[in-house]
Design a protein around this motif. Sequence first.
Motif, PDB file in Angstrom:
ATOM      1  N   TYR A  86       0.849  -1.181   0.000  1.00 53.05           N
ATOM      2  CA  TYR A  86       0.000   0.000   0.000  1.00 53.05           C
ATOM      3  C   TYR A  86       0.889   1.237   0.000  1.00 53.05           C
ATOM      4  O   TYR A  86       1.808   1.344   0.818  1.00 53.05           O
ATOM      5  CB  TYR A  86      -0.888  -0.025   1.249  1.00 53.05           C
ATOM      6  CG  TYR A  86      -2.060   0.941   1.210  1.00 53.05           C
ATOM      7  CD1 TYR A  86      -3.367   0.462   1.166  1.00 53.05           C
ATOM      8  CD2 TYR A  86      -1.871   2.326   1.240  1.00 53.05           C
ATOM      9  CE1 TYR A  86      -4.458   1.316   1.143  1.00 53.05           C
ATOM     10  CE2 TYR A  86      -2.943   3.189   1.202  1.00 53.05           C
ATOM     11  CZ  TYR A  86      -4.233   2.696   1.161  1.00 53.05           C
ATOM     12  OH  TYR A  86      -5.314   3.545   1.141  1.00 53.05           O
ATOM     13  N   PHE A  88       0.685   5.250   0.475  1.00 50.29           N
ATOM     14  CA  PHE A  88      -0.214   6.290   0.970  1.00 50.29           C
ATOM     15  C   PHE A  88       0.048   7.618   0.274  1.00 50.29           C
ATOM     16  O   PHE A  88       1.154   7.888  -0.195  1.00 50.29           O
ATOM     17  CB  PHE A  88      -0.028   6.476   2.470  1.00 50.29           C
ATOM     18  CG  PHE A  88      -0.444   5.273   3.278  1.00 50.29           C
ATOM     19  CD1 PHE A  88      -1.710   5.174   3.810  1.00 50.29           C
ATOM     20  CD2 PHE A  88       0.452   4.229   3.496  1.00 50.29           C
ATOM     21  CE1 PHE A  88      -2.097   4.070   4.545  1.00 50.29           C
ATOM     22  CE2 PHE A  88       0.074   3.111   4.229  1.00 50.29           C
ATOM     23  CZ  PHE A  88      -1.203   3.042   4.754  1.00 50.29           C
ATOM     24  N   ASN A  90       0.034  10.473   1.842  1.00 51.63           N
ATOM     25  CA  ASN A  90       0.910  11.265   2.689  1.00 51.63           C
ATOM     26  C   ASN A  90       2.139  10.449   3.093  1.00 51.63           C
ATOM     27  O   ASN A  90       2.165   9.796   4.123  1.00 51.63           O
ATOM     28  CB  ASN A  90       0.132  11.712   3.931  1.00 51.63           C
ATOM     29  CG  ASN A  90       0.910  12.722   4.742  1.00 51.63           C
ATOM     30  OD1 ASN A  90       2.133  12.838   4.600  1.00 51.63           O
ATOM     31  ND2 ASN A  90       0.224  13.449   5.587  1.00 51.63           N
ATOM     32  N   ARG A  92       4.941  11.414   4.166  1.00 53.03           N
ATOM     33  CA  ARG A  92       5.591  11.899   5.379  1.00 53.03           C
ATOM     34  C   ARG A  92       5.066  11.173   6.626  1.00 53.03           C
ATOM     35  O   ARG A  92       5.815  10.852   7.537  1.00 53.03           O
ATOM     36  CB  ARG A  92       5.350  13.405   5.518  1.00 53.03           C
ATOM     37  CG  ARG A  92       6.338  14.108   6.419  1.00 53.03           C
ATOM     38  CD  ARG A  92       5.982  15.580   6.502  1.00 53.03           C
ATOM     39  NE  ARG A  92       5.984  16.239   5.203  1.00 53.03           N
ATOM     40  CZ  ARG A  92       7.070  16.721   4.623  1.00 53.03           C
ATOM     41  NH1 ARG A  92       8.217  16.651   5.246  1.00 53.03           N
ATOM     42  NH2 ARG A  92       6.992  17.297   3.445  1.00 53.03           N
ATOM     43  N   ASP A  93       3.757  10.922   6.622  1.00 55.56           N
ATOM     44  CA  ASP A  93       3.140  10.246   7.762  1.00 55.56           C
ATOM     45  C   ASP A  93       3.200   8.733   7.647  1.00 55.56           C
ATOM     46  O   ASP A  93       2.832   8.030   8.576  1.00 55.56           O
ATOM     47  CB  ASP A  93       1.668  10.654   7.899  1.00 55.56           C
ATOM     48  CG  ASP A  93       1.529  12.041   8.473  1.00 55.56           C
ATOM     49  OD1 ASP A  93       2.560  12.642   8.813  1.00 55.56           O
ATOM     50  OD2 ASP A  93       0.386  12.522   8.571  1.00 55.56           O
ATOM     51  N   ALA A  94       3.606   8.237   6.477  1.00 56.32           N
ATOM     52  CA  ALA A  94       3.566   6.794   6.272  1.00 56.32           C
ATOM     53  C   ALA A  94       4.924   6.147   6.529  1.00 56.32           C
ATOM     54  O   ALA A  94       5.003   5.017   6.984  1.00 56.32           O
ATOM     55  CB  ALA A  94       3.108   6.471   4.852  1.00 56.32           C
ATOM     56  N   LEU A  95       6.009   6.885   6.259  1.00 60.88           N
ATOM     57  CA  LEU A  95       7.344   6.335   6.511  1.00 60.88           C
ATOM     58  C   LEU A  95       7.641   6.416   8.006  1.00 60.88           C
ATOM     59  O   LEU A  95       7.032   7.192   8.731  1.00 60.88           O
ATOM     60  CB  LEU A  95       8.392   7.118   5.720  1.00 60.88           C
ATOM     61  CG  LEU A  95       8.361   6.902   4.204  1.00 60.88           C
ATOM     62  CD1 LEU A  95       9.297   7.882   3.512  1.00 60.88           C
ATOM     63  CD2 LEU A  95       8.739   5.475   3.851  1.00 60.88           C
ATOM     64  N   PHE A  96       8.586   5.593   8.458  1.00 58.93           N
ATOM     65  CA  PHE A  96       8.995   5.616   9.861  1.00 58.93           C
ATOM     66  C   PHE A  96      10.210   6.539   9.995  1.00 58.93           C
ATOM     67  O   PHE A  96      11.303   6.173   9.566  1.00 58.93           O
ATOM     68  CB  PHE A  96       9.338   4.206  10.350  1.00 58.93           C
ATOM     69  CG  PHE A  96       8.203   3.231  10.205  1.00 58.93           C
ATOM     70  CD1 PHE A  96       6.883   3.626  10.419  1.00 58.93           C
ATOM     71  CD2 PHE A  96       8.444   1.915   9.862  1.00 58.93           C
ATOM     72  CE1 PHE A  96       5.838   2.735  10.291  1.00 58.93           C
ATOM     73  CE2 PHE A  96       7.403   1.008   9.741  1.00 58.93           C
ATOM     74  CZ  PHE A  96       6.097   1.426   9.946  1.00 58.93           C
ATOM     75  N   PRO A  97      10.040   7.719  10.593  1.00 67.05           N
ATOM     76  CA  PRO A  97      11.141   8.693  10.610  1.00 67.05           C
ATOM     77  C   PRO A  97      12.284   8.287  11.523  1.00 67.05           C
ATOM     78  O   PRO A  97      13.360   8.862  11.439  1.00 67.05           O
ATOM     79  CB  PRO A  97      10.466   9.971  11.127  1.00 67.05           C
ATOM     80  CG  PRO A  97       9.306   9.494  11.922  1.00 67.05           C
ATOM     81  CD  PRO A  97       8.846   8.226  11.272  1.00 67.05           C
ATOM     82  N   TRP A  98      12.048   7.295  12.399  1.00 68.43           N
ATOM     83  CA  TRP A  98      13.131   6.852  13.286  1.00 68.43           C
ATOM     84  C   TRP A  98      14.018   5.829  12.593  1.00 68.43           C
ATOM     85  O   TRP A  98      15.019   5.399  13.135  1.00 68.43           O
ATOM     86  CB  TRP A  98      12.551   6.277  14.588  1.00 68.43           C
ATOM     87  CG  TRP A  98      11.456   5.287  14.369  1.00 68.43           C
ATOM     88  CD1 TRP A  98      11.586   3.957  14.122  1.00 68.43           C
ATOM     89  CD2 TRP A  98      10.055   5.569  14.365  1.00 68.43           C
ATOM     90  NE1 TRP A  98      10.360   3.390  13.964  1.00 68.43           N
ATOM     91  CE2 TRP A  98       9.393   4.340  14.115  1.00 68.43           C
ATOM     92  CE3 TRP A  98       9.291   6.729  14.560  1.00 68.43           C
ATOM     93  CZ2 TRP A  98       8.006   4.248  14.040  1.00 68.43           C
ATOM     94  CZ3 TRP A  98       7.914   6.620  14.483  1.00 68.43           C
ATOM     95  CH2 TRP A  98       7.290   5.395  14.232  1.00 68.43           C
ATOM     96  N   TYR A 141      13.140  12.372   6.710  1.00 69.29           N
ATOM     97  CA  TYR A 141      12.958  13.826   6.767  1.00 69.29           C
ATOM     98  C   TYR A 141      14.119  14.591   6.133  1.00 69.29           C
ATOM     99  O   TYR A 141      14.057  15.811   5.989  1.00 69.29           O
ATOM    100  CB  TYR A 141      12.711  14.307   8.211  1.00 69.29           C
ATOM    101  CG  TYR A 141      13.772  13.854   9.193  1.00 69.29           C
ATOM    102  CD1 TYR A 141      14.982  14.525   9.295  1.00 69.29           C
ATOM    103  CD2 TYR A 141      13.563  12.768  10.032  1.00 69.29           C
ATOM    104  CE1 TYR A 141      15.954  14.112  10.181  1.00 69.29           C
ATOM    105  CE2 TYR A 141      14.524  12.347  10.933  1.00 69.29           C
ATOM    106  CZ  TYR A 141      15.719  13.031  11.001  1.00 69.29           C
ATOM    107  OH  TYR A 141      16.693  12.616  11.874  1.00 69.29           O
ATOM    108  N   ARG A 155       9.269   0.370  -0.468  1.00 69.72           N
ATOM    109  CA  ARG A 155       8.912  -0.382   0.736  1.00 69.72           C
ATOM    110  C   ARG A 155       7.682  -1.258   0.484  1.00 69.72           C
ATOM    111  O   ARG A 155       7.584  -2.376   0.977  1.00 69.72           O
ATOM    112  CB  ARG A 155       8.645   0.585   1.895  1.00 69.72           C
ATOM    113  CG  ARG A 155       8.324  -0.122   3.202  1.00 69.72           C
ATOM    114  CD  ARG A 155       8.111   0.844   4.338  1.00 69.72           C
ATOM    115  NE  ARG A 155       6.856   1.573   4.201  1.00 69.72           N
ATOM    116  CZ  ARG A 155       6.351   2.361   5.143  1.00 69.72           C
ATOM    117  NH1 ARG A 155       6.999   2.540   6.288  1.00 69.72           N
ATOM    118  NH2 ARG A 155       5.210   2.996   4.962  1.00 69.72           N
TER     119      ARG A 155
END
Lengths: 262, 263
Positions: A86, A88, A90, A92-98, A141, A155
Motif C-alpha cells: 500500500y 499512501f 501522505n 511523510r506520515d507513512a514512513l517511519f522517521p526513526w 525527513y 517499501r
Amino acid sequence: MTRPPQASGGRTWPAITIRGLCKSFGPAPLYRDFDLDIPRNKIIAVFGPNGCGKSTLINMIAGLMPYERGEILFDGKTLKDTKVGYVFQNYRDALFPWKRAIDNIRYPLALAGMARAEIAARVDRIVAAFDVRFDLARYPYELSGGQQQLVSIMRALVPEPEVLFLDEPFSALDYEMTLFIREKLQQVFMETGTTMVLVSHDLEEAVFLADIVLLLTKRPTQIAEIIDFTVPRPRTVATLSTPAFVATKAHTLDVFQREVRK
Amino acid sequence: MTSYLAPIARRLGSRRLWLPFIGPALLIAAWSLLVESGTISPILLPGPVSTLKHLWSVTVSGAVAGDFLMTLSRTVQAFLIATVIGVPLGVALGASESLYRSVEFVIDFFRSTPSSALIPLFMLIFGISDFNKIAISAFAAVLVILFNSAYGVMNAKRTRVMAATVMGATRFQVFRDVLLWESLPQTFVGLRSGISLALVIVVVAEMFIGSDSGLGQRIINAQQIMNVREMYGSILAAGVLGYVLNLLFLILDKKVVHWSGRA
C-alpha cells in the motif's frame, strides 16, 4: 469455487473478487451490494466524483477499513493469506522517521522473518530497479518529497506483493517528480506484472497509467463504466498526444461529467 | 558531536555570540545596584560578588560537594523510579484509550495537586526516612512522565499504524515497532519535566522532612542562622543543578529523538 462471469469474456482470472459489499457512513449508504472483479497483472485506475469513496474502496480491500457485509477474496483466499502493498498519499506520515530510508525498505521483509542475506538481495534488486541516485542511509525527513514517496513505493513493492494499492500517490508531488515516478512505476509493472490498484483524482494520470479505468458513480456508489485503454507499454510523454489516448480521455471525461451532473 | 558544535562555531564568527550573556549581565547589574544603593540591606541580600565568592570558596573547599551530590543522588533515584514505572505504564494506558479514559481523572487530579501538599501524608506512610524524600519526589515525577507517554501513544500517526498493519504486522508488532517509537518525542518531554519536578520536590523535602544532608537542608539551616551568603550560594548551586539536568535532557532529546518536529 465458481468462475466469476467476467472471466469468460476474454479477461484473465481475477486477482480480486468483491461480492455484495455494503458500507455506510452513518445512515447514508456508500456501497450497497457492490460487485467488482479486479483482473490480475493489470493496472486499474479508480476514478470518480468527490466523495464517492474511491479511497474507502481500496482501504476496505486492503483491510484498513471495516465493512458491514460482503466478501472480498484474493484469488479465492482471504486477505490474511495474501501479501498486499500500500502506498499512501501522505508519505511523510507513512514512513517511519526513526528508521533510515534503507531500513524502512527492509522493514516489511524483517517483519516476515526473512534471513539477512535474502533481505539484502531483495533490497539491492529493488534499489537497482528504481535506479536510486540518492543516499538511502539518510532519514526520511532529510529527503525531498519525491524521494520519500519513492522510498515508500519501494517499501511497498519489496515483499513482492500480489496486489499493490496506491492512494493518490502523486498528489503531493511536483510535476517533474510525478513524471519520473510514473515512469518508474510503469517500468516495474512491465518487469513484474504486479497487479496495481491506483486511486487518482487526475484523469490524465489515471488513463495514462491504466489498462482499465474504473469509473464510479456518485453515492450510493456503483460502477458507471469500465473503460479499457490498451495502448502498449512503455507509454511515454508522446503517448499523451496520441489519438487513442485523447479519445479515451475524452470519453472518460464525458462519462464522468454525466455522472457528476446526475 | 560536530552537529552540535557547528552552530556554536558559526555564531563565534558573529556578534550574536554575546546575546546569551546579556540577561545574566543585566541581572547581576540590577542585583549590585539594589545592594550598593542600600535599597535592600546586605543582611538580607549580600552583593553578587561576595555571594559568588562564597559559593566559589565552598565549592573549592568541597564543603558544598556532599550536599550537592546528595541532592543529585536523591533526584536521580526518584527520577529512575518514576521512569521505570511511568513510561511502561503510560505506554500501556495510551495503547488502550478506554483504559486511559477510566483513570484519566485520577491522574489529572493528582497531577494538579501540588506534591508538596502530600508531604505530611508521605511522612505518615514512610516516616522521616531518607527514602521518604525519594518516594514523594518519585510520586510527583511519575505522574507527569506517565501522562506524557500515554499521550505520545494516543497521538501516534494513524497512517503509520495503518502502514505497519498492511505490511502484516501483528498488534504486538505494531505496538513495538510503531507506537513505542511514536511516543518517544512526547515521552522525552515528560522525562525532562519529570527530572525538573523531581529536583524541586527533593529540595522541598530536604527542607521540611528532617534531614541532615542535601542542598535543601543547607538552605534552610543557613536561613535559620541568618547566614545569607551561604543561603544564596546554596540556592545558586541548586539552580546550577537544575539547569544542567535540563540541558542534559535537551541534548539527549536531540540525539535520541532526532526526528522530533521534523517528521
